[in-house]
Design an enzyme around this catalytic site. Structure first.
Site, PDB file in Angstrom:
ATOM      1  N   LYS A 202      51.889 -56.233  50.318  1.00 36.02           N
ATOM      2  CA  LYS A 202      51.773 -54.777  50.333  1.00 36.02           C
ATOM      3  C   LYS A 202      53.127 -54.195  49.963  1.00 36.02           C
ATOM      4  O   LYS A 202      54.133 -54.478  50.617  1.00 36.02           O
ATOM      5  CB  LYS A 202      51.338 -54.308  51.717  1.00 36.02           C
ATOM      6  CG  LYS A 202      51.281 -52.787  51.822  1.00 36.02           C
ATOM      7  CD  LYS A 202      50.646 -52.357  53.126  1.00 36.02           C
ATOM      8  CE  LYS A 202      50.666 -50.843  53.247  1.00 36.02           C
ATOM      9  NZ  LYS A 202      50.059 -50.398  54.511  1.00 36.02           N
ATOM     10  N   ARG A 212      48.161 -40.758  53.423  1.00 35.44           N
ATOM     11  CA  ARG A 212      48.935 -40.288  54.572  1.00 35.44           C
ATOM     12  C   ARG A 212      48.501 -38.882  54.970  1.00 35.44           C
ATOM     13  O   ARG A 212      48.516 -38.533  56.152  1.00 35.44           O
ATOM     14  CB  ARG A 212      50.434 -40.376  54.268  1.00 35.44           C
ATOM     15  CG  ARG A 212      50.885 -41.838  54.209  1.00 35.44           C
ATOM     16  CD  ARG A 212      52.362 -42.021  53.892  1.00 35.44           C
ATOM     17  NE  ARG A 212      52.656 -43.429  53.640  1.00 35.44           N
ATOM     18  CZ  ARG A 212      53.759 -43.879  53.051  1.00 35.44           C
ATOM     19  NH1 ARG A 212      54.691 -43.029  52.653  1.00 35.44           N
ATOM     20  NH2 ARG A 212      53.937 -45.169  52.868  1.00 35.44           N
ATOM     21  N   LYS A 225      59.186 -46.869  54.255  1.00 35.83           N
ATOM     22  CA  LYS A 225      58.697 -48.124  54.842  1.00 35.83           C
ATOM     23  C   LYS A 225      59.307 -49.347  54.162  1.00 35.83           C
ATOM     24  O   LYS A 225      58.753 -50.442  54.227  1.00 35.83           O
ATOM     25  CB  LYS A 225      57.157 -48.155  54.781  1.00 35.83           C
ATOM     26  CG  LYS A 225      56.494 -46.994  55.536  1.00 35.83           C
ATOM     27  CD  LYS A 225      54.985 -47.184  55.705  1.00 35.83           C
ATOM     28  CE  LYS A 225      54.384 -46.064  56.564  1.00 35.83           C
ATOM     29  NZ  LYS A 225      52.943 -46.270  56.826  1.00 35.83           N
ATOM     30  N   GLU A 241      54.716 -64.522  50.823  1.00 39.78           N
ATOM     31  CA  GLU A 241      53.970 -63.782  51.852  1.00 39.78           C
ATOM     32  C   GLU A 241      52.552 -64.345  52.000  1.00 39.78           C
ATOM     33  O   GLU A 241      52.059 -64.537  53.112  1.00 39.78           O
ATOM     34  CB  GLU A 241      53.880 -62.293  51.486  1.00 39.78           C
ATOM     35  CG  GLU A 241      55.164 -61.500  51.704  1.00 39.78           C
ATOM     36  CD  GLU A 241      55.378 -61.126  53.172  1.00 39.78           C
ATOM     37  OE1 GLU A 241      54.600 -61.574  54.029  1.00 39.78           O
ATOM     38  OE2 GLU A 241      56.335 -60.378  53.449  1.00 39.78           O
ATOM     39  N   LYS A 256      48.232 -54.738  47.411  1.00 43.37           N
ATOM     40  CA  LYS A 256      48.148 -53.294  47.541  1.00 43.37           C
ATOM     41  C   LYS A 256      49.451 -52.656  47.122  1.00 43.37           C
ATOM     42  O   LYS A 256      50.492 -53.136  47.555  1.00 43.37           O
ATOM     43  CB  LYS A 256      47.868 -52.982  49.013  1.00 43.37           C
ATOM     44  CG  LYS A 256      47.686 -51.540  49.330  1.00 43.37           C
ATOM     45  CD  LYS A 256      47.417 -51.431  50.798  1.00 43.37           C
ATOM     46  CE  LYS A 256      47.405 -49.969  51.168  1.00 43.37           C
ATOM     47  NZ  LYS A 256      47.496 -49.793  52.583  1.00 43.37           N
ATOM     48  N   SER A 282      44.779 -44.595  47.540  1.00 44.16           N
ATOM     49  CA  SER A 282      44.523 -43.153  47.454  1.00 44.16           C
ATOM     50  C   SER A 282      45.167 -42.503  46.228  1.00 44.16           C
ATOM     51  O   SER A 282      44.563 -41.634  45.593  1.00 44.16           O
ATOM     52  CB  SER A 282      45.018 -42.485  48.730  1.00 44.16           C
ATOM     53  OG  SER A 282      46.395 -42.754  48.941  1.00 44.16           O
ATOM     54  N   TYR A 321      37.641 -46.203  47.314  1.00 45.58           N
ATOM     55  CA  TYR A 321      36.982 -44.990  47.805  1.00 45.58           C
ATOM     56  C   TYR A 321      35.744 -44.670  46.969  1.00 45.58           C
ATOM     57  O   TYR A 321      34.948 -43.823  47.337  1.00 45.58           O
ATOM     58  CB  TYR A 321      37.973 -43.811  47.804  1.00 45.58           C
ATOM     59  CG  TYR A 321      39.168 -44.098  48.694  1.00 45.58           C
ATOM     60  CD1 TYR A 321      39.037 -44.041  50.075  1.00 45.58           C
ATOM     61  CD2 TYR A 321      40.396 -44.492  48.155  1.00 45.58           C
ATOM     62  CE1 TYR A 321      40.101 -44.353  50.898  1.00 45.58           C
ATOM     63  CE2 TYR A 321      41.472 -44.804  48.976  1.00 45.58           C
ATOM     64  CZ  TYR A 321      41.317 -44.735  50.348  1.00 45.58           C
ATOM     65  OH  TYR A 321      42.375 -45.051  51.157  1.00 45.58           O
TER      66      TYR A 321
HETATM   67  C1  PBG Z   1      49.094 -47.913  56.764  1.00 49.40           C
HETATM   68  C2  PBG Z   1      48.194 -47.919  55.588  1.00 49.40           C
HETATM   69  C3  PBG Z   1      48.457 -47.227  54.416  1.00 49.40           C
HETATM   70  C4  PBG Z   1      47.360 -47.422  53.585  1.00 49.40           C
HETATM   71  C5  PBG Z   1      46.452 -48.252  54.247  1.00 49.40           C
HETATM   72  N1  PBG Z   1      46.993 -48.571  55.498  1.00 49.40           N
HETATM   73  C6  PBG Z   1      49.575 -46.335  54.059  1.00 49.40           C
HETATM   74  C7  PBG Z   1      50.964 -46.751  54.276  1.00 49.40           C
HETATM   75  O1  PBG Z   1      51.294 -47.943  54.323  1.00 49.40           O
HETATM   76  O2  PBG Z   1      51.762 -45.847  54.416  1.00 49.40           O
HETATM   77  C8  PBG Z   1      47.237 -46.815  52.234  1.00 49.40           C
HETATM   78  C9  PBG Z   1      45.879 -46.712  51.638  1.00 49.40           C
HETATM   79  C10 PBG Z   1      45.786 -45.757  50.511  1.00 49.40           C
HETATM   80  O3  PBG Z   1      46.780 -45.199  50.027  1.00 49.40           O
HETATM   81  O4  PBG Z   1      44.649 -45.547  50.050  1.00 49.40           O
HETATM   82  N2  PBG Z   1      49.053 -48.940  57.615  1.00 49.40           N
END
Ligand code: PBG
Length: 332
Positions: A202, A212, A225, A241, A256, A282, A321
Site C-alpha cells: 500500500k 478520507r 502516512k 512486503e 493499492k 477513490s 466502487y
Molecule cells: C485507511 C484506508 C484508506 C483507504 C482504504 N483504507 C485511506 C488511507 O490510507 O488514508 C483508501 C481507499 C480509497 O481511497 O478508495 N486505512
C-alpha cells in the site's frame, strides 16, 4: 517471437479484429462479476443515504440500507463486499478504543448483513484511522506512529470483527508484523476460517483523498502516512512486503492504489502465484467521474477498460466502487 518470420501479407494482424465475433473469439481477458469486491461506506441511523461530494454516485449508507444493497450485490453475483465506517466524531480518540468495541458500527453492520445475506462474503478493514483523533492508521505517541502498540490494538480490532462474523479481514494499516499477530490471535480464538487479505503493498498516495472525505478522516488527519505506507518509487520493497505477509499467514494480497501500480500487481502475481487483488481507489473513481461529467470520456467504456486492465495485469480480482454497476452492466 515465434511469428517474427511470417511477414506481411502472410501475417495480417487485422484479420482477427475484423468483426465482433472474431474479437470475442481471440479475447484473452474478460471481466466477471465474480472478480469484484464492492466497498461501501456505513453510517449510523436508519433509512439514511448520504452523498459524498468528491465521489459522485457513492453514498454513505445506514445499516438497513447497506443490507438491501448487499442483497442486490449478491443477486448480481458480486461475491464480497467491504465495509468502511464513518464513525461519529465524538468516538474518535487518541486510544481509538471504539475500534475494538464489539458493538461498534462496523460490527453491527457485519452481523446484520451476515444474517440477511448469508451468501455474500463480508470483508472488513483493519486500521485505526476512522476511530482516531489524529486520522492515522496506528496509535500516535508524541507525534510518532508507534508500531508494536498499534499491532496490539489492530489485533483487538480484528478479533471483534471476526466475532461479528467477518469472512475476510483486510489489514490496511501497514504496520510491521500485524499479519502474523492477527493470524495467531484468530487461530487461538477458533477463527480458523477467517481469511486475511493483506493490503501488502500500500503506497502513500494522493489518490486516497475522496475516501478520507467519505470516512471523515480528511478533517482529522494530521501530517501524512509516509512513515508506514510505501514510497511511490519502490518495487522491490513491495515484493518484500508480500513475502513477509504470506509468511505471516496472509491468504491473499492486495496492491493499492490500482491503475498507477499495475507493474506491481504483475510482478507480485508472477513472483508469488497467490491470489492477488488491486484496489481501484477513490481518487481513480473520482478521475473517471470528473472526466465523464465533463463529457471528455465515455463513462461506461472507461470503467470497463480500467477494470479489464487489472485482470490483464494478473489480478484475480478488484476492489471497486463500480462493482454493483458493472455487475449490472455485465448481466445485460
Ligand atoms: C485507511 C484506508 C484508506 C483507504 C482504504 N483504507 C485511506 C488511507 O490510507 O488514508 C483508501 C481507499 C480509497 O481511497 O478508495 N486505512
Amino acid at each position: 517471437m515465434v511469428h517474427g518470420s511470417q511477414h506481411f501479407p502472410r501475417t495480417r494482424m487485422r484479420r482477427t479484429r475484423q468483426a465482433p465475433w472474431a474479437r470475442d473469439l481471440v479475447r484473452e481477458t474478460m471481466l466477471h462479476a465474480g472478480d469484484l469486491i464492492w466497498p461501501i461506506f456505513v453510517v449510523e441511523g436508519e433509512g439514511r443515504v448520504e452523498p459524498i461530494a468528491s465521489m459522485p454516485g457513492v453514498e454513505r449508507l445506514s445499516i438497513d440500507i447497506a443490507v438491501e444493497r448487499a442483497r442486490e450485490a449478491a443477486d448480481l453475483g458480486v461475491p464480497c463486499i467491504a465495509l468502511f465506517p464513518n464513525i461519529d466524531r465524538s468516538l474518535r480518540t487518541e486510544e481509538c478504543a471504539e475500534a475494538w468495541n464489539p458493538d461498534n458500527l462496523v460490527c453491527r453492520a457485519t452481523r446484520a448483513i451476515r444474517a440477511a445475506v448469508p451468501e455474500i462474503g463480508v470483508m472488513e478493514d483493519v486500521a485505526l484511522d476512522p476511530y482516531s483523533a489524529t486520522g492515522h492508521d496506528g496509535i500516535v505517541r508524541d507525534g510518532r506512529i508507534v508500531n508494536d502498540e498499534s499491532v496490539e490494538a489492530l489485533v483487538k480490532q480484528a478479533l471483534v470483527q471476526a466475532e461479528a462474523g467477518a469472512n475476510v479481514i483486510g489489514p490496511s494499516d501497514m504496520m510491521d508484523g500485524r499479519i502474523g499477530a492477527i493470524r495467531d490471535a484468530l487461530e487461538a480464538a477458533g477463527h480458523q476460517d477467517v481469511m486475511l487479505l493483506s493490503y501488502a503493498a500500500k503506497y502513500a498516495s494522493s489518490f486516497y483523498g475522496p475516501f478520507r472525505e467519505a470516512v471523515g478522516a480528511d478533517a482529522t488527519l494530521k501530517g501524512d502516512k509516509k512513515t508506514y505506507q510505501m514510497d511511490a518509487g519502490n518495487t522491490e520493497e513491495a515484493l518484500r512486503e508480500v513475502a513477509l505477509d504470506l509468511a505471516e499467514g496472509a491468504d491473499m494480497v492486495m496492491v493499492k492504489p490500482g491503475l498507477a501500480y499495475l507493474d506491481i500487481c504483475q510482478r507480485i502475481k508472477q513472483t508469488f502465484h497467490v491470489p492477488t487483488y488491486a484496489y481501484q481507489v477513490s481518487g481513480e473513481y473520482a478521475m473517471i467521474e470528473a472526466a465523464a461529467a465533463n463529457g471528455w470520456i465515455d463513462r461506461e467504456k472507461a470503467i470497463v477498460e480500467s477494470l479489464v486492465a487489472f485482470r490483464r495485469a494478473g489480478c484475480d480480482g478488484i476492489l471497486t466502487y463500480y462493482a454493483l454497476e458493472v455487475a449490472r452492466m455485465l448481466r445485460s
